[in-house]
Design an enzyme around this catalytic site. Sequence first.
Site, PDB file in Angstrom:
ATOM      1  N   ARG A  19       0.838  -1.216   0.000  1.00 46.54           N
ATOM      2  CA  ARG A  19       0.000   0.000   0.000  1.00 46.54           C
ATOM      3  C   ARG A  19       0.873   1.266   0.000  1.00 46.54           C
ATOM      4  NH1 ARG A  19      -0.427   4.700   2.587  1.00 46.54           N
ATOM      5  NH2 ARG A  19      -0.035   3.640   4.556  1.00 46.54           N
ATOM      6  N   ASP A  20       1.509   1.571   1.115  1.00 44.29           N
ATOM      7  CA  ASP A  20       2.285   2.811   1.197  1.00 44.29           C
ATOM      8  C   ASP A  20       3.420   2.793   0.172  1.00 44.29           C
ATOM      9  OD1 ASP A  20       2.962   5.298   2.134  1.00 44.29           O
ATOM     10  OD2 ASP A  20       3.575   4.655   4.123  1.00 44.29           O
ATOM     11  N   HIS A 215       5.781   4.455  12.481  1.00 41.82           N
ATOM     12  CA  HIS A 215       5.677   4.384  11.010  1.00 41.82           C
ATOM     13  C   HIS A 215       6.658   5.423  10.466  1.00 41.82           C
ATOM     14  CE1 HIS A 215       3.194   3.972   7.197  1.00 41.82           C
ATOM     15  NE2 HIS A 215       3.751   5.137   6.982  1.00 41.82           N
ATOM     16  N   HIS A 217       9.328   6.849   7.863  1.00 38.56           N
ATOM     17  CA  HIS A 217       9.914   6.806   6.515  1.00 38.56           C
ATOM     18  C   HIS A 217      11.421   7.065   6.643  1.00 38.56           C
ATOM     19  CE1 HIS A 217       6.148   6.984   3.849  1.00 38.56           C
ATOM     20  NE2 HIS A 217       5.729   6.766   5.076  1.00 38.56           N
ATOM     21  N   CYS A 248       9.392   9.218  -2.165  1.00 38.01           N
ATOM     22  CA  CYS A 248       8.799  10.287  -1.367  1.00 38.01           C
ATOM     23  C   CYS A 248       8.238  11.333  -2.328  1.00 38.01           C
ATOM     24  CB  CYS A 248       9.852  10.912  -0.455  1.00 38.01           C
ATOM     25  SG  CYS A 248       9.162  12.250   0.537  1.00 38.01           S
ATOM     26  N   ASN A 257       9.488   4.546   2.594  1.00 45.46           N
ATOM     27  CA  ASN A 257       9.417   3.861   3.893  1.00 45.46           C
ATOM     28  C   ASN A 257      10.706   3.117   4.202  1.00 45.46           C
ATOM     29  OD1 ASN A 257       6.466   3.889   2.862  1.00 45.46           O
ATOM     30  ND2 ASN A 257       6.288   3.417   5.032  1.00 45.46           N
TER      31      ASN A 257
END
Length: 306
Positions: A19-20, A215, A217, A248, A257
């Site tokens: 997802r991310d 979480h 990055h 990013c 991430n």
Amino acid sequence: MMNASSLPKKVSIFEVGARDGLQNEKPVTTQDKLKLIEQLADAGVKRIEAGSFVSPKWVPQMADSKDVFNALNNQSGIRKAGVVYSALTPNLKGLELALDAGADEVAIFGAASETFSQRNINCSIEESIVRFEPVMALAKARNIPVRGYVSCVLGCPYEGDIDINEVARVSEILYKMGCYEISLGDTIGVGTPIKARKMVEAVAKLVPVEKLALHFHDTYGQALANIEACLSTGISVVDSSVAGLGGCPYAKGASGNLATEDLVYMLHGMGIETGIDLTKLAKAGNQISLALGRPNGSKVAQAISA
Ligand code: HMG
Ligand code: MG
């Protein structure tokens, strides 16, 4: 240096690569996503964010999330018992789509920065809270656990420094609304260890620390150091993205991430269990990197695959 006895024995890894990660890469096929998700589960990952039900105009890479969940639920051999497959849902429409598709759990996402909230979900922080209320109510009625993300906890691409009290305030609101866990997002990876720990300590005054997740990055290469600095606070849930998937959007060419392989290597080296097989994990990362036509963004995966 922290005392080893204050470290958690186990860390639960929440894998966000599908997802991310993939929301910030060039599109891959649904088959590639499913293969990744299957390989992650085979490697021992127990919590996998498999997609998001957001506007396809905003994030076209996630437009096939329905197909991903349909395959997980209806195609034999893909879903693995004991694994939770979750989806990001910004509003009621997103939750309804996620429920139809059969997501096991969902996540709402707010921000500690007013400008970021506007740019990411097109509303203010307070409006987002109002928008989340019916989402929480329907999820509760359907017995679907909801995770809460707070973005920009260590800095914002538009506003710069963020007040840790604002991070704590928004986190507490999401927790009191019923989110079972609050994931603290250093969305642009600008944090450094002492600031990261102070931020977690501030949030932990309002939300039980065992309900928090990190979480972070890795845009500025600080994510592992930041996590190490926070592990002694009692946090034992960390989000990461296999192969460091995801660039990013606020710094072209920069990494996204933290790579799950790097996180797992560090934790195992510190004597902390994850339940993940690093060799299999690196293979999953190599496979999706190949599909994307880019090198694996994990240093550990590069080293062990050499
Ligand atoms: P909006 O334009 O204000 O929404 O967007 P709207 O309610 O006015 O609807 C506009 C259109 O979108 C309509 O379609 C709706 O039907 C549709 P049209 O009539 O124009 O054809 N729509 C939807 N379609 C599919 N799924 C939905 C949905 N909702 C409305 N759920 C909205 C508001 C929230 C939808 C939009 O801003 C959006 O999709 N934002 C998502 C942005 C996003 O996905 N960002 C990345 C994830 S967050 C993140 O990565 C951070 C995190 O990793 C933590 C960290 O690192 O900090 C979690
Ligand atoms: Mg993120």
